[in-house]
Design a protein around this motif. Structure first.
Motif, PDB file in Angstrom:
ATOM      1  N   SER A 375       0.823  -1.212   0.000  1.00 13.72           N
ATOM      2  CA  SER A 375       0.000   0.000   0.000  1.00 13.72           C
ATOM      3  C   SER A 375       0.853   1.256   0.000  1.00 13.72           C
ATOM      4  CB  SER A 375      -0.922  -0.002   1.226  1.00 13.72           C
ATOM      5  OG  SER A 375      -1.819  -1.091   1.195  1.00 13.72           O
ATOM      6  N   SER A 376       1.947   1.243   0.755  1.00  8.90           N
ATOM      7  CA  SER A 376       2.841   2.404   0.793  1.00  8.90           C
ATOM      8  C   SER A 376       3.441   2.681  -0.569  1.00  8.90           C
ATOM      9  CB  SER A 376       3.953   2.177   1.821  1.00  8.90           C
ATOM     10  OG  SER A 376       3.437   2.128   3.134  1.00  8.90           O
ATOM     11  N   LEU A 377       3.813   1.631  -1.275  1.00  7.08           N
ATOM     12  CA  LEU A 377       4.398   1.797  -2.609  1.00  7.08           C
ATOM     13  C   LEU A 377       3.423   2.509  -3.541  1.00  7.08           C
ATOM     14  CD1 LEU A 377       6.718   1.111  -4.597  1.00  7.08           C
ATOM     15  CD2 LEU A 377       5.456  -0.977  -5.135  1.00  7.08           C
ATOM     16  N   ILE A 378       2.171   2.055  -3.577  1.00  5.59           N
ATOM     17  CA  ILE A 378       1.172   2.665  -4.458  1.00  5.59           C
ATOM     18  C   ILE A 378       0.825   4.079  -4.009  1.00  5.59           C
ATOM     19  CG2 ILE A 378      -1.203   2.507  -5.299  1.00  5.59           C
ATOM     20  CD1 ILE A 378       0.631   0.456  -6.526  1.00  5.59           C
ATOM     21  N   LEU A 379       0.555   4.245  -2.717  1.00  6.47           N
ATOM     22  CA  LEU A 379       0.126   5.547  -2.209  1.00  6.47           C
ATOM     23  C   LEU A 379       1.193   6.609  -2.415  1.00  6.47           C
ATOM     24  CD1 LEU A 379      -2.172   7.024  -0.732  1.00  6.47           C
ATOM     25  CD2 LEU A 379      -1.022   6.476   1.413  1.00  6.47           C
ATOM     26  N   GLN A 380       2.438   6.288  -2.073  1.00  5.46           N
ATOM     27  CA  GLN A 380       3.499   7.283  -2.191  1.00  5.46           C
ATOM     28  C   GLN A 380       3.916   7.481  -3.650  1.00  5.46           C
ATOM     29  OE1 GLN A 380       3.655   8.935   0.334  1.00  5.46           O
ATOM     30  NE2 GLN A 380       2.746   7.438   1.736  1.00  5.46           N
ATOM     31  N   GLY A 381       3.808   6.435  -4.461  1.00  6.58           N
ATOM     32  CA  GLY A 381       4.060   6.619  -5.889  1.00  6.58           C
ATOM     33  C   GLY A 381       3.062   7.581  -6.507  1.00  6.58           C
ATOM     34  N   GLY A 382       1.786   7.421  -6.149  1.00  7.51           N
ATOM     35  CA  GLY A 382       0.767   8.339  -6.642  1.00  7.51           C
ATOM     36  C   GLY A 382       0.958   9.751  -6.132  1.00  7.51           C
ATOM     37  N   ALA A 383       1.423   9.859  -4.884  1.00 10.71           N
ATOM     38  CA  ALA A 383       1.620  11.181  -4.287  1.00 10.71           C
ATOM     39  C   ALA A 383       2.739  11.952  -4.979  1.00 10.71           C
ATOM     40  CB  ALA A 383       1.917  11.036  -2.795  1.00 10.71           C
ATOM     41  N   ILE A 384       3.835  11.252  -5.262  1.00  9.53           N
ATOM     42  CA  ILE A 384       4.956  11.970  -5.885  1.00  9.53           C
ATOM     43  C   ILE A 384       4.668  12.300  -7.346  1.00  9.53           C
ATOM     44  CG2 ILE A 384       6.223   9.878  -6.534  1.00  9.53           C
ATOM     45  CD1 ILE A 384       8.791  11.399  -5.915  1.00  9.53           C
ATOM     46  N   LEU A 385       4.038  11.372  -8.079  1.00  7.62           N
ATOM     47  CA  LEU A 385       3.725  11.639  -9.478  1.00  7.62           C
ATOM     48  C   LEU A 385       2.628  12.685  -9.617  1.00  7.62           C
ATOM     49  CD1 LEU A 385       3.778   8.015 -10.960  1.00  7.62           C
ATOM     50  CD2 LEU A 385       5.504   9.811 -11.237  1.00  7.62           C
ATOM     51  N   GLY A 386       1.704  12.706  -8.665  1.00  9.94           N
ATOM     52  CA  GLY A 386       0.604  13.664  -8.724  1.00  9.94           C
ATOM     53  C   GLY A 386       0.857  14.897  -7.891  1.00  9.94           C
ATOM     54  N   GLY A 387       0.721  14.759  -6.571  1.00  7.60           N
ATOM     55  CA  GLY A 387       0.747  15.917  -5.689  1.00  7.60           C
ATOM     56  C   GLY A 387       2.068  16.629  -5.581  1.00  7.60           C
ATOM     57  N   GLY A 388       3.169  15.878  -5.438  1.00  3.77           N
ATOM     58  CA  GLY A 388       4.452  16.518  -5.188  1.00  3.77           C
ATOM     59  C   GLY A 388       4.911  17.417  -6.309  1.00  3.77           C
ATOM     60  N   LEU A 389       4.655  17.002  -7.540  1.00  6.98           N
ATOM     61  CA  LEU A 389       5.118  17.769  -8.682  1.00  6.98           C
ATOM     62  C   LEU A 389       4.100  18.801  -9.161  1.00  6.98           C
ATOM     63  CD1 LEU A 389       6.744  14.879 -10.768  1.00  6.98           C
ATOM     64  CD2 LEU A 389       7.869  16.488  -9.218  1.00  6.98           C
ATOM     65  N   ALA A 390       2.842  18.665  -8.731  1.00  7.27           N
ATOM     66  CA  ALA A 390       1.780  19.502  -9.297  1.00  7.27           C
ATOM     67  C   ALA A 390       1.994  21.006  -9.105  1.00  7.27           C
ATOM     68  CB  ALA A 390       0.421  19.079  -8.725  1.00  7.27           C
ATOM     69  N   PRO A 391       2.289  21.504  -7.886  1.00  6.95           N
ATOM     70  CA  PRO A 391       2.500  22.953  -7.763  1.00  6.95           C
ATOM     71  C   PRO A 391       3.677  23.458  -8.595  1.00  6.95           C
ATOM     72  CG  PRO A 391       2.108  21.971  -5.606  1.00  6.95           C
ATOM     73  CD  PRO A 391       2.320  20.843  -6.566  1.00  6.95           C
ATOM     74  N   MET A 392       4.766  22.685  -8.641  1.00  2.00           N
ATOM     75  CA  MET A 392       5.944  23.085  -9.409  1.00  2.00           C
ATOM     76  C   MET A 392       5.645  23.076 -10.906  1.00  2.00           C
ATOM     77  SD  MET A 392       9.817  21.632  -9.017  1.00  2.00           S
ATOM     78  CE  MET A 392       9.370  19.981  -9.556  1.00  2.00           C
ATOM     79  N   ILE A 393       4.998  22.015 -11.409  1.00  2.00           N
ATOM     80  CA  ILE A 393       4.633  21.948 -12.826  1.00  2.00           C
ATOM     81  C   ILE A 393       3.671  23.072 -13.181  1.00  2.00           C
ATOM     82  CG2 ILE A 393       3.366  20.588 -14.543  1.00  2.00           C
ATOM     83  CD1 ILE A 393       4.506  18.082 -13.231  1.00  2.00           C
ATOM     84  N   SER A 394       2.695  23.324 -12.313  1.00  2.00           N
ATOM     85  CA  SER A 394       1.715  24.377 -12.574  1.00  2.00           C
ATOM     86  C   SER A 394       2.390  25.742 -12.644  1.00  2.00           C
ATOM     87  CB  SER A 394       0.639  24.373 -11.490  1.00  2.00           C
ATOM     88  OG  SER A 394      -0.068  23.154 -11.481  1.00  2.00           O
TER      89      SER A 394
END
Length: 450
Positions: A375-394
């Protein structure tokens, strides 16, 4: 709480389940408070305090880059805490993750500014952000599966939703303390040094959270795993036996929720104040009210999921988020405060439809003896690909294009990918998972051991 799917749990088991759900809610709220406090400060304060030599646009991008560092560290935290959570138990790892987050946040409040120590100020900021990320990486999946594994029959989504409430709960707490401190001190004093107070307050809040968390009993699912000698030496590797198609589709299904949420919660603050001339206080209050709406609607959606099934709700919610992303920035860009409130409250109402059950969807992907690691692998993978980069990409898209159009297309694109992933995932697997522990002993990858 060894009940079959058709047995009613005892009063003591129900009380334990309720106490665990509230403890996971309290713990995740405090951890997300620390994490979001940094996001708010990155959007409004850190560009001046730690990157004063850069232009406002470059300084904001640099501040959001340090925000993304926390997400880069989250998979490491998830892997380490997941490994030990599957080998020695959920409770101990969740206690350590809370302590780690509290230490990181408290020390951020004590970092000297760039004017005092120069280059070392942003270095220390990034280092402590890494500590925060590692702590939160251990919390996300662990709290959800802890509450879900204590859940009475027929209420799996409801109980798994309590830790999910910690995300908007932490945002509300962080923004309220941020606003109150700013209002009491005034803008100049707050920007200069008062922003440190909410970070230093983390020490007190985490101490309270520890008292609550230490009273929680170990997960009954992990107790069964240990009793049946199903603890494996390398749980992450064992979790991969679920198969690449299911792992990949689960990751794709949840990535958009994270990206949209962080654009809404973090990027909107800098964009609205710097480019649209909205008052900072107005934006923080509006986002806070929207987060409160997000918080209170999670139990409603999770009850619906328990009663009618979560797959239709998740797909409909994914489609609704996509549609709202089309309208979100055009509403903000009008410069009309009323329409801006509509845009933000719409996010607060729609995001929880998918967010409230994504934790239970991820947890149900894995058997109990490797559940924390997988679960940690999926949850944190989704977080970094989605949330972590989103403000910077935006921010990068905004700076390159000069308008929010690129950001809108970015969100719509990632929402379309997640919607397609969710549809494919639910065609591939049944909606409900089998029993928490497989009846036949699991053959470990490299032997067993506690």
């Amino acid at each position: 709480m060894n009940t079959s799917p058709h047995e009613e749990p005892s009063g003591g088991a129900r009380a334990t389940a309720g106490r665990t759900a509230l403890a996971t809610l309290a713990g995740t709220t405090l951890e997300w408070y620390d994490f979001f406090l940094y996001g708010t400060a990155a959007a409004l304060i850190f560009n001046e305090q730690f990157f004063p030599s850069l232009s406002p646009a470059a300084g904001t991008l640099a501040a959001f880059s340090t925000f993304a560092v926390g997400f880069i560290a989250r998979p490491l935290g998830g892997l380490v805490f997941g490994h030990y959570g599957d080998r020695i138990g959920r409770k101990a790892t969740l206690v350590v993750s809370l302590v780690l987050m509290g230490i990181g946040s408290t020390l951020i409040g004590a970092i000297p500014s760039y004017e005092s120590i120069g280059f070392w100020a942003p270095v220390l900021l990034v280092t402590l952000r890494l500590v925060q990320g590692i702590g939160l990486g251990g919390e996300g999946a662990g709290a959800t599966l802890m509450s879900m594994e204590h859940a009475p029959p027929g209420k799996k989504n409801l109980y798994a939703g309590f830790p999910q409430m910690g995300t908007p709960g932490g945002l509300v707490l962080a923004n309220v303390i941020f606003l109150v401190t700013n209002a009491v001190m005034g803008d100049h004093a707050f920007t200069s040094w008062g922003w440190r107070i909410p970070f230093l307050l983390s020490f007190v809040l985490v101490a309270v959270g520890l008292v609550i968390r230490l009273r929680v009993t170990e997960s009954p699912s992990f107790d069964r795993v240990r009793a049946q000698d199903q603890v494996v030496r390398f749980p992450l590797a064992e979790s991969m036996k679920v198969g690449f198609p299911r792992l990949a589709l689960t990751l794709l299904a949840v990535v958009a929720n994270s990206a949209v949420a962080y654009v809404f919660m973090v990027f909107t603050l800098s964009y609205g104040s710097q480019h649209l001339d909205y008052d900072k206080q107005f934006l923080i209050v509006s986002v806070t009210v929207a987060a409160a709406l997000w918080f209170v609607t999670i139990p409603v959606w999770t009850k619906i999921a328990d009663r009618h099934g979560r797959r239709t709700m998740f797909i409909a919610g994914s489609a609704a988020v996509l549609v709202w992303c089309v309208a979100f920035f055009p509403l903000l860009d009008t410069g009309n405060s009323a329409l801006a409130v509509v845009a933000l409250l719409g996010m607060g109402l729609i995001i929880p439809v998918t967010h409230c059950v994504q934790g239970s969807i991820i947890v149900d992907t894995f058997p109990a003896n490797v559940r924390y690691s997988g679960s940690s692998l999926i949850l944190q993978g989704g977080a970094i690909l989605g949330g972590g980069l989103a403000p910077m990409i935006s921010t990068a898209l905004l700076n390159s294009g000069g308008s929010s159009t690129g950001v809108t297309w970015y969100l719509v694109g990632i929402c379309a990918v997640s919607l397609a992933g969710a549809v494919a995932l639910f065609r591939l697997v049944p909606e409900e998972a089998p029993e928490p522990v497989r009846a036949a002993p699991v053959e470990p990858l490299s032997g067993r051991g506690a």
